[in-house]
Design a protein around this motif. Structure first.
Motif, mmCIF file in Angstrom:
data_model
loop_
_atom_site.group_PDB
_atom_site.id
_atom_site.type_symbol
_atom_site.label_atom_id
_atom_site.label_comp_id
_atom_site.label_asym_id
_atom_site.label_seq_id
_atom_site.Cartn_x
_atom_site.Cartn_y
_atom_site.Cartn_z
ATOM 1 N N GLY A 1 0.781 -1.228 0.000
ATOM 2 C CA GLY A 1 0.000 0.000 0.000
ATOM 3 C C GLY A 1 0.814 1.280 0.000
ATOM 4 N N GLU A 2 2.133 1.182 0.175
ATOM 5 C CA GLU A 2 2.954 2.391 0.157
ATOM 6 C C GLU A 2 3.008 2.979 -1.254
ATOM 7 O OE1 GLU A 2 4.282 4.061 2.525
ATOM 8 O OE2 GLU A 2 4.065 2.713 4.235
ATOM 9 N N ARG A 3 3.217 4.285 -1.337
ATOM 10 C CA ARG A 3 3.320 4.972 -2.625
ATOM 11 C C ARG A 3 4.418 4.345 -3.472
ATOM 12 N NH1 ARG A 3 1.841 9.688 -5.173
ATOM 13 N NH2 ARG A 3 3.449 10.866 -6.283
ATOM 14 N N TRP A 4 4.121 4.082 -4.729
ATOM 15 C CA TRP A 4 4.989 3.497 -5.755
ATOM 16 C C TRP A 4 5.060 1.973 -5.700
ATOM 17 C CZ3 TRP A 4 5.788 6.845 -9.368
ATOM 18 C CH2 TRP A 4 5.945 8.204 -9.055
ATOM 19 N N ALA A 5 4.605 1.352 -4.620
ATOM 20 C CA ALA A 5 4.773 -0.103 -4.498
ATOM 21 C C ALA A 5 4.053 -0.861 -5.619
ATOM 22 C CB ALA A 5 4.290 -0.573 -3.136
ATOM 23 N N LEU A 6 2.782 -0.554 -5.838
ATOM 24 C CA LEU A 6 2.037 -1.278 -6.874
ATOM 25 C C LEU A 6 2.519 -0.919 -8.277
ATOM 26 C CD1 LEU A 6 -1.651 -1.417 -5.604
ATOM 27 C CD2 LEU A 6 -0.071 -3.321 -5.961
ATOM 28 N N LEU A 7 3.066 0.280 -8.454
ATOM 29 C CA LEU A 7 3.607 0.631 -9.761
ATOM 30 C C LEU A 7 4.911 -0.127 -10.030
ATOM 31 C CD1 LEU A 7 2.854 4.445 -10.115
ATOM 32 C CD2 LEU A 7 1.544 2.477 -10.912
ATOM 33 N N ILE A 8 5.665 -0.426 -8.994
ATOM 34 C CA ILE A 8 6.830 -1.298 -9.159
ATOM 35 C C ILE A 8 6.373 -2.677 -9.595
ATOM 36 C CG2 ILE A 8 8.677 -2.498 -7.917
ATOM 37 C CD1 ILE A 8 8.987 0.029 -6.190
ATOM 38 N N VAL A 9 5.310 -3.172 -8.964
ATOM 39 C CA VAL A 9 4.753 -4.471 -9.374
ATOM 40 C C VAL A 9 4.331 -4.421 -10.833
ATOM 41 C CG1 VAL A 9 2.887 -6.111 -8.988
ATOM 42 C CG2 VAL A 9 4.027 -5.069 -7.035
ATOM 43 N N ARG A 10 3.664 -3.337 -11.236
ATOM 44 C CA ARG A 10 3.256 -3.184 -12.640
ATOM 45 C C ARG A 10 4.442 -3.292 -13.577
ATOM 46 N NH1 ARG A 10 2.030 2.728 -14.434
ATOM 47 N NH2 ARG A 10 4.315 2.619 -14.512
ATOM 48 N N GLU A 11 5.555 -2.669 -13.200
ATOM 49 C CA GLU A 11 6.738 -2.667 -14.051
ATOM 50 C C GLU A 11 7.382 -4.045 -14.158
ATOM 51 O OE1 GLU A 11 8.196 0.123 -15.835
ATOM 52 O OE2 GLU A 11 6.095 0.668 -15.478
ATOM 53 N N LEU A 12 7.068 -4.946 -13.229
ATOM 54 C CA LEU A 12 7.701 -6.274 -13.216
ATOM 55 C C LEU A 12 6.763 -7.385 -13.698
ATOM 56 C CD1 LEU A 12 9.617 -6.073 -9.807
ATOM 57 C CD2 LEU A 12 10.546 -5.753 -12.119
#
Length: 224
Positions: A21-32
């Motif tokens: 839930g931290e900022r950028w965490a799910l976007l890192i997942v998206r990138e991977l």
């Protein structure tokens, strides 16, 4: 404890947000989602995060068991980040969030990244069993390369990197053009204006994008 900012709530939703839930965490997942990336590639895909914040989020995701580090075999030998098996289960969450966000009353006009555009293409694809075709594609977006494979009208593979053999069709474009095609179905316009080129089997290239339009004629919403 993954971070100092826990919800302290026994609900599984709250526990999930404790991890991602931290900022950028799910976007890192998206990138991977479509394959491993080096730290520099993640930084390029998330320029707003900054190196310090990105490194911190990666450490937290590693501690949570969502992401792991791996060293590629020679001759590459570079270190990459990739999703664990548990982390990869967030794929459906990413797609669902993208579909939900696409219906926002104030849609974004910001730049779309290559991985986001490809995930949107995958989630928008609708099988065509009544008009089956098979083809291997290489999608090029600047320095980014992706492999897409359709078999009997079904999208069976999408991953980062070039295909092992010679593809039937090479699609050369940019992420914002792909995003626009999926939203507005403006494929012919993009080709005529030179923003998307098809090398090889152009008919198969068109069918790949035409399959993102459902039978009612509306393009399904997706992340991006």
């Amino acid at each position: 404890m993954v971070t100092n900012r826990r919800y302290g709530d026994g609900c599984a939703i709250a526990l999930a947000l404790d991890h991602v839930g931290e900022r950028w965490a799910l976007l890192i997942v998206r990138e991977l989602v479509l394959g491993p990336k080096r730290f520099t590639d993640l930084r390029d895909g998330l320029p707003g995060a900054g190196s310090k914040v990105l490194a911190q989020r990666l450490r937290e995701l590693e501690d949570a068991g969502v992401v792991r580090r791996r060293t590629l075999p020679p001759p590459a030998g570079s270190q990459v980040y990739e999703l664990t098996e548990w982390g990869a289960e967030l794929d459906g969450v990413i797609v669902a969030l993208g579909r939900w966000g696409a219906r926002a009353s104030n849609p974004s006009t910001d730049h779309v990244g290559a991985d986001s555009a490809m995930i949107k293409l995958r989630s928008s694809f609708r099988p065509r069993p009544e008009r089956p075709w098979s083809a291997d594609y290489e999608l090029r977006m600047g320095r980014h390369r992706f492999t897409v494979r359709v078999a009997d009208g079904h999208l069976v593979e999408m991953r980062r990197g070039e295909p092992p053999g010679r593809p039937d069709t090479i699609v050369d474009t940019d992420p914002d053009t792909v995003n626009r095609i999926l939203d507005d179905r403006a494929l012919t316009e993009a080709i005529d204006e030179g923003r998307l080129t098809l090398t090889g089997d152009a008919h198969a290239g068109r069918r790949l994008f035409e399959a993102t339009i459902n039978r009612s004629g509306a393009a399904p919403s997706g992340p991006g």
